[in-house]
Design a protein around this motif. Structure first.
Motif, PDB file in Angstrom:
ATOM      1  N   UNK A 124       0.829  -1.211   0.000  1.00  0.00           N
ATOM      2  CA  UNK A 124       0.000   0.000   0.000  1.00  0.00           C
ATOM      3  C   UNK A 124       0.864   1.262   0.000  1.00  0.00           C
ATOM      4  N   UNK A 125       1.946   1.224   0.777  1.00  0.00           N
ATOM      5  CA  UNK A 125       2.818   2.400   0.863  1.00  0.00           C
ATOM      6  C   UNK A 125       3.434   2.729  -0.494  1.00  0.00           C
ATOM      7  N   UNK A 126       3.949   1.722  -1.177  1.00  0.00           N
ATOM      8  CA  UNK A 126       4.563   1.967  -2.488  1.00  0.00           C
ATOM      9  C   UNK A 126       3.516   2.374  -3.516  1.00  0.00           C
ATOM     10  N   UNK A 132      -9.367   3.380  -6.270  1.00  0.00           N
ATOM     11  CA  UNK A 132      -8.809   4.724  -6.220  1.00  0.00           C
ATOM     12  C   UNK A 132      -7.805   4.883  -5.079  1.00  0.00           C
ATOM     13  N   UNK A 133      -8.010   4.105  -4.017  1.00  0.00           N
ATOM     14  CA  UNK A 133      -7.169   4.282  -2.832  1.00  0.00           C
ATOM     15  C   UNK A 133      -6.554   2.970  -2.342  1.00  0.00           C
ATOM     16  N   UNK A 134      -6.406   2.018  -3.227  1.00  0.00           N
ATOM     17  CA  UNK A 134      -5.757   0.753  -2.863  1.00  0.00           C
ATOM     18  C   UNK A 134      -5.085   0.175  -4.104  1.00  0.00           C
ATOM     19  N   UNK A 135      -4.102  -0.715  -3.922  1.00  0.00           N
ATOM     20  CA  UNK A 135      -3.405  -1.283  -5.085  1.00  0.00           C
ATOM     21  C   UNK A 135      -4.362  -1.990  -6.040  1.00  0.00           C
ATOM     22  N   UNK A 136      -4.135  -1.786  -7.324  1.00  0.00           N
ATOM     23  CA  UNK A 136      -4.949  -2.423  -8.356  1.00  0.00           C
ATOM     24  C   UNK A 136      -4.186  -3.607  -8.922  1.00  0.00           C
ATOM     25  N   UNK A 137      -4.784  -4.770  -8.882  1.00  0.00           N
ATOM     26  CA  UNK A 137      -4.113  -5.977  -9.361  1.00  0.00           C
ATOM     27  C   UNK A 137      -4.050  -5.972 -10.878  1.00  0.00           C
ATOM     28  N   UNK A 138      -2.914  -6.406 -11.414  1.00  0.00           N
ATOM     29  CA  UNK A 138      -2.747  -6.445 -12.859  1.00  0.00           C
ATOM     30  C   UNK A 138      -1.281  -6.447 -13.226  1.00  0.00           C
ATOM     31  N   UNK A 139      -0.963  -5.860 -14.384  1.00  0.00           N
ATOM     32  CA  UNK A 139       0.430  -5.692 -14.797  1.00  0.00           C
ATOM     33  C   UNK A 139       0.652  -4.225 -15.162  1.00  0.00           C
ATOM     34  N   UNK A 140       1.895  -3.782 -15.075  1.00  0.00           N
ATOM     35  CA  UNK A 140       2.216  -2.375 -15.340  1.00  0.00           C
ATOM     36  C   UNK A 140       2.049  -2.048 -16.824  1.00  0.00           C
ATOM     37  N   UNK A 145       1.956   7.662 -11.100  1.00  0.00           N
ATOM     38  CA  UNK A 145       3.031   7.346 -12.058  1.00  0.00           C
ATOM     39  C   UNK A 145       3.095   5.843 -12.326  1.00  0.00           C
ATOM     40  N   UNK A 146       1.920   5.195 -12.318  1.00  0.00           N
ATOM     41  CA  UNK A 146       1.870   3.780 -12.705  1.00  0.00           C
ATOM     42  C   UNK A 146       1.533   2.802 -11.618  1.00  0.00           C
ATOM     43  N   UNK A 147       1.487   3.250 -10.343  1.00  0.00           N
ATOM     44  CA  UNK A 147       1.077   2.375  -9.256  1.00  0.00           C
ATOM     45  C   UNK A 147       2.090   1.302  -8.907  1.00  0.00           C
ATOM     46  N   UNK A 148       1.771   0.570  -7.852  1.00  0.00           N
ATOM     47  CA  UNK A 148       2.584  -0.582  -7.457  1.00  0.00           C
ATOM     48  C   UNK A 148       1.652  -1.709  -7.028  1.00  0.00           C
ATOM     49  N   UNK A 149       2.024  -2.931  -7.415  1.00  0.00           N
ATOM     50  CA  UNK A 149       1.248  -4.111  -7.017  1.00  0.00           C
ATOM     51  C   UNK A 149       2.164  -5.318  -7.071  1.00  0.00           C
ATOM     52  N   UNK A 150       2.065  -6.208  -6.087  1.00  0.00           N
ATOM     53  CA  UNK A 150       3.015  -7.302  -5.941  1.00  0.00           C
ATOM     54  C   UNK A 150       3.098  -8.237  -7.128  1.00  0.00           C
ATOM     55  N   UNK A 151       1.957  -8.602  -7.720  1.00  0.00           N
ATOM     56  CA  UNK A 151       1.980  -9.519  -8.864  1.00  0.00           C
ATOM     57  C   UNK A 151       2.592  -8.856 -10.095  1.00  0.00           C
ATOM     58  N   UNK A 152       2.271  -7.581 -10.289  1.00  0.00           N
ATOM     59  CA  UNK A 152       2.866  -6.841 -11.403  1.00  0.00           C
ATOM     60  C   UNK A 152       4.377  -6.737 -11.226  1.00  0.00           C
ATOM     61  N   UNK A 153       4.809  -6.555  -9.977  1.00  0.00           N
ATOM     62  CA  UNK A 153       6.240  -6.444  -9.706  1.00  0.00           C
ATOM     63  C   UNK A 153       6.952  -7.780  -9.937  1.00  0.00           C
TER      64      UNK A 153
END
Length: 482
Positions: free
Chosen positions: A115-117, A193-201, A124-132
């Motif tokens: 959530x912090x990242x 809008x206020x939490x990580x969105x699952x997917x790919x960058x 600028x593109x978000x962050x999500x563990x699966x995408x990473x």
């Protein structure tokens, strides 16, 4: 009808001859993964309890090993029992690879770190563990570049990094969510809008198209999730629902009997989450659960602690003994068995082994007649409910509990402060030389992503240490490398 595997699956973004013709491409991918730095770093990332609390508790590395083993067991069973794989069996190496790789993208401090990242990267593109995870495998790991091995960018600013240069089928096995994460937060769905969105960058959009073309023969027109990925997903849920529970018992925070006496709100949250997942994954089923169903699941899982022996039954039927005393003795016997489950390693091991086997037997195949590559492994509904109840009661009662939330929220603050400092003017000087070089060759989006990559790759310990060197009272040193 296409085959489950084709020659296109074996291709890599950068063509490489195979010096060991006796070893197939999937096994090469497996080897590249377990020798990678990002895989080793999983040992320093928290699963449920911080690693320094006990050597017994699982970390992301040991969790990934267990997921890989469960996934492979599912695949072996399906190869042996399902007619769909009589001619083309499931490739065990790809399934095992998916299990080992699935958590590579997790940042330090678990979900709060994610959530912090994401908050730092929101526009600028978000962050999500699966995408990473996909980004680590396809770009960040230092195995292969396209062209000159000493260059990460060409003269036109194109990124030459190709990560571990894996086959397209292996990359597909970690692509859990067929959805592009937009650059700006306003382009996200309302609930994200206020939490990580699952997917790919968005930066991996062309790579994902290439993966689909090589695996399916087309890039669009069908929801994409490969068979191996679906097996990994189930194995991950089984591991969460079983082994996280074992860690909780070992910690002494809760025993089996405690699971029956949480505040009512805990069970209501478990019901809400489980029903949402049933609605999503079993659209044709009318089944929904309530709080009584949660307790029924818990009873089925732990009914051994309520077992009544012959002598105890005689005692409980003796009407000459007052009812309160009978209840006391019954409660004592149940508590003793519950404590045995929690405190005795043999009992815990038998319990988790029995549970995993029960869940493995509940896996079935939903075939895809057009694309066998997209056959889906799925839990039977009853098994799914068992897994979800155990997984979510662990989440709501322990992971969401104040004792762990304090630790995780401290971690969230650590990550955001580190990001803020590195993102300030000349802050890139705080990164190691390889990250700093990439940062200087990138545009603004690339620079923010580079900072994000650096922090996401940290272990919990390293993040705290880095933070302390910036803000803490520890003695300053220039000799310890970044």
């Amino acid at each position: 009808m296409p085959e489950l595997y084709s020659s296109g699956d074996d291709k890599r973004p950068v063509v490489q001859p195979n010096p060991e013709e006796y070893r197939d491409e999937a096994r090469r991918d497996y080897a590249r993964l377990i020798h990678s730095a990002s895989f080793r770093r999983l040992q320093g990332k928290t699963q449920v309890f911080p690693g320094h609390e006990s050597d017994f508790f699982r970390n992301r590395l040991t969790h990934s090993l267990e997921v890989a083993q469960i996934a492979k067991s599912i695949a072996i069973r399906l190869n042996s029992t399902s007619s769909h794989f009589a001619k083309t069996p499931i490739n065990l190496d790809i399934v095992e690879f998916a299990g080992l790789a699935h958590d590579l993208g997790h940042p330090p401090f678990g979900h709060n770190g994610e959530e912090a990242l994401d908050e730092c990267m929101r526009d600028v593109g978000g962050f999500e563990g699966n995408a990473q995870t996909l980004r680590i495998l396809s770009t960040l790991e230092k195995k292969q570049t396209y062209g000159d091995e000493s260059s990460t960018f060409d003269g036109e600013g194109n990124d030459l990094r190709r990560g571990l240069n894996l086959t397209y089928r292996s990359l597909a096995s970690v692509l859990k969510y067929d959805r592009k994460i937009p650059i700006g937060s306003k382009e996200r769905p309302a609930d994200k809008q206020h939490s990580p969105m699952k997917g790919y960058y968005k930066s991996d959009e062309e790579l994902v198209k290439d993966v689909k073309k090589h695996v399916l023969g087309q890039a669009d027109g069908v929801e994409f999730k490969t068979l191996e990925c679906s097996i990994m997903d189930i194995a991950d849920d089984i591991a969460y629902s079983t082994y996280d529970l074992e860690d909780i018992f070992k910690s002494g925070i809760h025993g089996p009997l405690d699971l029956f006496s949480f505040p009512e709100q805990i069970y209501e949250l478990v019901v809400e989450t489980t029903n949402k997942r049933i609605e999503k994954q079993y659209k044709d089923e009318a089944t929904r659960i309530d709080v009584s169903d949660v307790r029924d699941v818990l009873y089925e899982v732990f009914k051994d602690i309520f077992a009544i022996g012959t002598e105890e039954e005689k005692f409980l039927r003796n009407r000459n003994i007052e009812s309160g005393k009978r209840k006391m003795y019954s409660s004592m016997a149940t508590e003793k068995l519950s404590s045995l489950y929690a405190g005795n390693g043999y009992h815990r091991t038998r319990f988790t082994s029995k549970l995993v086997q029960l869940f493995l037997d509940g896996v079935e195949i939903v075939p895809n007649s057009d694309f066998p590559q997209l056959h889906q492994a799925k839990l039977k509904l009853k098994t799914f409910v068992f897994v979800e109840v155990l997984k979510n009661i662990t989440f709501e009662s322990v992971i969401r509990s104040p004792m762990l939330q304090v630790v995780e929220y401290r971690g969230k603050d650590v990550i955001k402060k580190i990001f803020e400092v590195i993102g300030s003017p000349n802050g890139d000087r705080l990164m190691p030389p390889d990250f700093r070089e990439i940062y200087r060759q990138s545009d603004n989006l690339g620079q923010m992503r580079t900072i994000c990559d650096f922090i996401a790759g940290m272990t919990d310990r390293y993040a705290v240490e880095f933070y302390s060197r910036l803000f803490g009272a520890n003695g300053m040193t220039m000799h310890k490398p970044l």
